[in-house]
Design an enzyme around this catalytic site. Structure first.
Site: not given
Ligand SMILES: [Zn+2]
Length: 153
Positions: A71, A74, A119, A122, A140
């Site tokens: 990510c 985060c 995510c 976060c 995607c």
């Molecule tokens: Zn994240």
């Protein structure tokens, strides 16, 4: 009198929206936390407002090395390069995520039903997951939401 009634229904409509949709929207946006202070406006627009990057704009479309995709906000580990494939859509695509990496919600924007994923750590938006084509699933992804870390071996 007619006018009053119209206002009454307008009021009902507004309170319906605020009772059922607003808290959800607020609750959802409250779960998104910007952690990385270096994110660009474009990255934030995708992560917070669920915008979509231009197809074929991400260099990660052409990333073929072994490693993991994290990510960009985060740093959580989200995808293995083993799950990456060329979907021809112009967005980095994956057949599966690492276990527990994402949470999903149903998204009715653009007049169609799509499954949005974000995510789990976060809360920021990453993309939509589809069940089309040859793969069972296609995550995607917006490349701008991902950071690739190659295996160092
Ligand atoms: Zn994240």
């Amino acid at each position: 009198m007619k006018h009053l009634r119209r206002n009454f229904f307008k009021l009902i409509g507004v309170s319906f929206l605020s009772t059922f949709l607003l808290p959800y929207k607020l609750l959802y946006s409250a779960t998104k936390k910007i952690i990385n202070p270096d994110l660009s406006d474009e990255q934030k627009n995708i992560m917070l407002n669920e915008a979509t990057e231009k197809p074929y704009s991400s260099p990660l479309n052409y990333e073929k090395r072994k490693g993991f995709f994290h990510c960009a906000n985060c740093g959580a580990k989200l995808f293995s390069s083993d799950a990456k494939f060329d979907s021809g859509t112009g967005w980095p695509s994956f057949t599966e995520s690492l276990p527990g990496a994402f949470k999903t919600k149903v998204d009715y924007s653009l007049g169609m039903k799509r499954i949005e994923y974000h995510c789990a750590n976060c809360g920021v938006h990453h993309g939509h997951v589809f069940a089309d084509g040859l793969q069972k699933k296609r995550f995607c992804s917006n490349g701008l939401c991902l950071i690739f870390k190659p295996d160092i071996n």
